[in-house]
Design a protein around this motif. Structure first.
Motif, PDB file in Angstrom:
ATOM      1  N   ARG A 255     102.249  67.176  78.179  1.00 42.95           N
ATOM      2  CA  ARG A 255     103.103  66.497  77.207  1.00 42.95           C
ATOM      3  C   ARG A 255     103.150  67.268  75.901  1.00 42.95           C
ATOM      4  O   ARG A 255     104.203  67.393  75.268  1.00 42.95           O
ATOM      5  CB  ARG A 255     102.561  65.086  76.936  1.00 42.95           C
ATOM      6  N   VAL A 256     101.991  67.779  75.487  1.00 37.08           N
ATOM      7  CA  VAL A 256     101.930  68.517  74.214  1.00 37.08           C
ATOM      8  C   VAL A 256     102.785  69.768  74.280  1.00 37.08           C
ATOM      9  O   VAL A 256     103.507  70.081  73.323  1.00 37.08           O
ATOM     10  CB  VAL A 256     100.470  68.859  73.874  1.00 37.08           C
ATOM     11  N   GLU A 306     107.625  76.234  89.787  1.00 34.76           N
ATOM     12  CA  GLU A 306     108.503  75.187  90.306  1.00 34.76           C
ATOM     13  C   GLU A 306     108.489  73.934  89.431  1.00 34.76           C
ATOM     14  O   GLU A 306     109.513  73.258  89.301  1.00 34.76           O
ATOM     15  CB  GLU A 306     108.118  74.876  91.750  1.00 34.76           C
ATOM     16  N   ILE A 307     107.365  73.632  88.796  1.00 30.90           N
ATOM     17  CA  ILE A 307     107.344  72.507  87.859  1.00 30.90           C
ATOM     18  C   ILE A 307     108.192  72.827  86.639  1.00 30.90           C
ATOM     19  O   ILE A 307     108.998  71.995  86.188  1.00 30.90           O
ATOM     20  CB  ILE A 307     105.898  72.169  87.451  1.00 30.90           C
ATOM     21  N   LEU A 308     108.054  74.024  86.093  1.00 32.55           N
ATOM     22  CA  LEU A 308     108.861  74.414  84.933  1.00 32.55           C
ATOM     23  C   LEU A 308     110.342  74.463  85.293  1.00 32.55           C
ATOM     24  O   LEU A 308     111.198  74.089  84.485  1.00 32.55           O
ATOM     25  CB  LEU A 308     108.382  75.764  84.400  1.00 32.55           C
ATOM     26  N   ALA A 309     110.646  74.906  86.504  1.00 34.51           N
ATOM     27  CA  ALA A 309     112.048  74.935  86.945  1.00 34.51           C
ATOM     28  C   ALA A 309     112.610  73.524  87.033  1.00 34.51           C
ATOM     29  O   ALA A 309     113.758  73.269  86.644  1.00 34.51           O
ATOM     30  CB  ALA A 309     112.155  75.639  88.295  1.00 34.51           C
ATOM     31  N   ALA A 310     111.803  72.580  87.530  1.00 37.21           N
ATOM     32  CA  ALA A 310     112.255  71.193  87.628  1.00 37.21           C
ATOM     33  C   ALA A 310     112.543  70.604  86.254  1.00 37.21           C
ATOM     34  O   ALA A 310     113.364  69.695  86.118  1.00 37.21           O
ATOM     35  CB  ALA A 310     111.203  70.357  88.349  1.00 37.21           C
ATOM     36  N   THR A 449     103.955  64.437  81.642  1.00 39.69           N
ATOM     37  CA  THR A 449     105.082  63.514  81.758  1.00 39.69           C
ATOM     38  C   THR A 449     105.113  62.916  83.170  1.00 39.69           C
ATOM     39  O   THR A 449     104.558  63.504  84.111  1.00 39.69           O
ATOM     40  CB  THR A 449     106.408  64.237  81.492  1.00 39.69           C
ATOM     41  N   PRO A 450     105.762  61.764  83.344  1.00 42.25           N
ATOM     42  CA  PRO A 450     105.850  61.165  84.688  1.00 42.25           C
ATOM     43  C   PRO A 450     106.455  62.104  85.721  1.00 42.25           C
ATOM     44  O   PRO A 450     106.025  62.137  86.878  1.00 42.25           O
ATOM     45  CB  PRO A 450     106.732  59.935  84.456  1.00 42.25           C
ATOM     46  N   GLN A 451     107.464  62.884  85.315  1.00 48.65           N
ATOM     47  CA  GLN A 451     108.087  63.813  86.256  1.00 48.65           C
ATOM     48  C   GLN A 451     107.098  64.855  86.743  1.00 48.65           C
ATOM     49  O   GLN A 451     107.036  65.180  87.933  1.00 48.65           O
ATOM     50  CB  GLN A 451     109.288  64.503  85.602  1.00 48.65           C
ATOM     51  N   LYS A 457     101.618  65.214  92.474  1.00 48.35           N
ATOM     52  CA  LYS A 457     101.100  64.352  93.531  1.00 48.35           C
ATOM     53  C   LYS A 457     101.895  64.469  94.824  1.00 48.35           C
ATOM     54  O   LYS A 457     101.318  64.465  95.919  1.00 48.35           O
ATOM     55  CB  LYS A 457     101.091  62.901  93.034  1.00 48.35           C
ATOM     56  N   SER A 458     103.216  64.610  94.716  1.00 47.92           N
ATOM     57  CA  SER A 458     104.029  64.654  95.926  1.00 47.92           C
ATOM     58  C   SER A 458     103.886  65.976  96.675  1.00 47.92           C
ATOM     59  O   SER A 458     104.046  66.027  97.899  1.00 47.92           O
ATOM     60  CB  SER A 458     105.507  64.413  95.584  1.00 47.92           C
ATOM     61  N   ARG A 459     103.548  67.047  95.942  1.00 45.71           N
ATOM     62  CA  ARG A 459     103.454  68.362  96.575  1.00 45.71           C
ATOM     63  C   ARG A 459     102.015  68.893  96.648  1.00 45.71           C
ATOM     64  O   ARG A 459     101.788  69.999  97.135  1.00 45.71           O
ATOM     65  CB  ARG A 459     104.343  69.355  95.825  1.00 45.71           C
ATOM     66  N   GLY A 460     101.071  68.113  96.125  1.00 51.11           N
ATOM     67  CA  GLY A 460      99.670  68.533  96.197  1.00 51.11           C
ATOM     68  C   GLY A 460      99.371  69.771  95.365  1.00 51.11           C
ATOM     69  O   GLY A 460      98.514  70.578  95.732  1.00 51.11           O
TER      70      GLY A 460
END
Length: 466
Positions: A255-256, A306-310, A449-451, A457-460
């Protein structure tokens, strides 16, 4: 075992002696150095169906069609389309069953007598791995550093031959392909900041992993990954755009991290003259950070990307330890303002003189380079370790003899403090979040963040287990 690589002329001769390889070479902008190597070693009649160059724009347009930019990926693709289609159209009936066709092309801006522009170019090869087989393609973007035109022509000829030879001998091993591409070459003379595999069997390759290997092996200092996952040449993405960069490990992004970027963007946008292009937000990860465990962890790397891309963020993977080197690289891609967002702790490091011992002018030279071309640092406040003091750009403590330098940079708005009602505490770092994930402490979810939490969690990602 150390790889024994043949000399480039030996590579050209081995291709000339292989009766199954046949194709065309089209070179624009820096002489026909690749073709010249094949002709010089002998036996080129067995390899080259046609060699050509069209320096004049009118001639070039009449062959390949008009172009907005002649030294570009779009122009290279047009050349490869035209040459390979022409080759197969004319020769498939007579020799297609026994021939692996190829079309090699390059379009280059080499050193001119004026010497004021960037020296770079695009090279590519479209080829068949077996007779009558599907088309495969490798595209490379290079930057050249030799001071003389003839020297740049020489390295272009070398990397051109290396590319053709590697396509037919090492395309099933991308890591070995990259090594072969740089045989007889030094990163001091030429770098490749983009290598793209596509078509046929290459669709199984992940170009993100191939290109981060370029940085790891020292064949370039940085690569750029767009939010859609495509690896791009930096200028194609950053040209005419203001840039806002945040450096971190983003393992995971917190978040920060995102609040720092959002706060800095609002302040940065207010400093831009109107009209200005859309601000591109860049998350930069240094190679040292990626290799902190000793080698590249593929799953960990892709999780971060992939998280940053999302989140819609552009990622730069670089080997630039100092900020002035990073901003100098980005300045090649855009003339618009550049903002760097960072925490107080990182600003403190920038004022550590031990990092500039390789510069004759020390920290003063570093500051001159960093702030030379409309670069600003946006500093986000944080809490001290005991949680009692808010640390900001205004109360930063530096060595006594550097106080006036810091004050000068603040007065000229090269260093700008960012407002925050909630300065981030020490335990909100990516490192602490990762430790909580590994320990099974669910409180980590409140720090992202929730996203981001849902993706982990969904992708481990990062070893998370339910």
């Amino acid at each position: 075992m150390e790889r024994q690589s043949p000399h480039t002329s030996q590579k050209a001769l081995s291709i000339n002696m292989d009766s199954s390889i046949y194709g065309t070479l089209a070179e624009i902008g820096a002489g026909q150095e690749t073709a010249r190597t094949f002709f010089r070693v002998g036996g080129a009649a067995g390899t080259i169906a046609k060699s050509m160059s069209a320096y004049d724009m009118t001639f070039s347009d009449s062959i390949y069609g008009p172009a907005d930019r002649y030294v570009s990926r779009v122009r290279l693709r047009t050349m490869l389309d035209h040459e390979f289609e022409l080759l197969t159209e004319r020769l498939s009936a007579t020799r297609g069953e026994r021939t692996r066709f190829f079309a090699f092309a390059n379009t280059v801006a080499a050193r001119s007598y004026r010497g004021t522009h960037e020296c770079h170019g695009w090279l590519g090869i479209r080829f068949q791995r077996e007779a009558m087989g599907p088309q495969h393609e490798v595209i490379v973007h290079v930057r050249m550093f030799d001071p003389e035109n003839l020297q740049q022509q020489e390295v272009l000829g070398l990397i051109g031959v290396n590319l053709i030879h590697a396509a037919f001998h090492f395309s099933d091993e991308p890591a070995r392909f990259l090594d072969a591409l740089f045989d007889d070459l030094s990163p001091d003379r030429i770098e490749a900041d983009l290598v793209l595999f596509s078509g046929g069997d290459f669709e199984k390759y992940d170009n993100r992993l191939i290109n981060v290997d370029l940085v790891r092996k020292g064949y370039t200092r940085s690569i750029v990954i767009a939010p859609n996952g495509h690896v791009l040449q930096a200028a194609d993405l950053f040209y005419k755009h203001p840039l806002l960069i945040e450096r971190g490990n983003f393992r995971p992004v917190t978040r920060v991290n995102l609040e720092m970027l959002e706060t800095a963007r609002a302040t940065f946008s207010d400093t831009l003259s109107k009209p200005a292009g859309e601000v591109v937000e860049v998350m930069e990860i240094t190679l040292r950070n990626l290799l902190s465990s000793g080698d590249l962890d593929t799953k960990d790397f892709l999780a971060r990307i992939e998280i940053l891309a999302a989140l819609g963020k552009t990622v730069v993977i670089s080997n630039y330890g100092e900020f002035y080197r990073l901003t100098a690289y980005l300045r090649l891609c855009t003339r618009e303002p550049i903002g760097v967002v960072l925490g107080v702790a990182l600003l403190q490091e920038i004022f550590e003189e031990k990092y500039y011992q390789d510069l004759d002018g020390g920290i003063l030279e570093s500051a001159g380079r960093l702030f030379k071309h409309d670069v600003r640092l946006f500093v986000y406040p944080s809490l001290s370790a005991d949680g009692k003091t808010v640390l900001t750009a205004d109360n930063l403590e530096v060595a006594p003899h550097l106080i006036h330098l810091l004050e000068h940079l603040r007065l000229n708005e090269n260093i700008c403090g960012l407002p925050s009602e909630h300065p981030y505490p020490i335990d909100s770092s990516s490192r602490n979040v990762l430790e909580k994930i590994h320990a099974g402490d669910a409180s980590w979810e409140a720090l992202v963040t929730p996203q981001v939490a849902d993706l982990i969690k969904s992708r481990g990602y990062f070893g998370w287990k339910s």
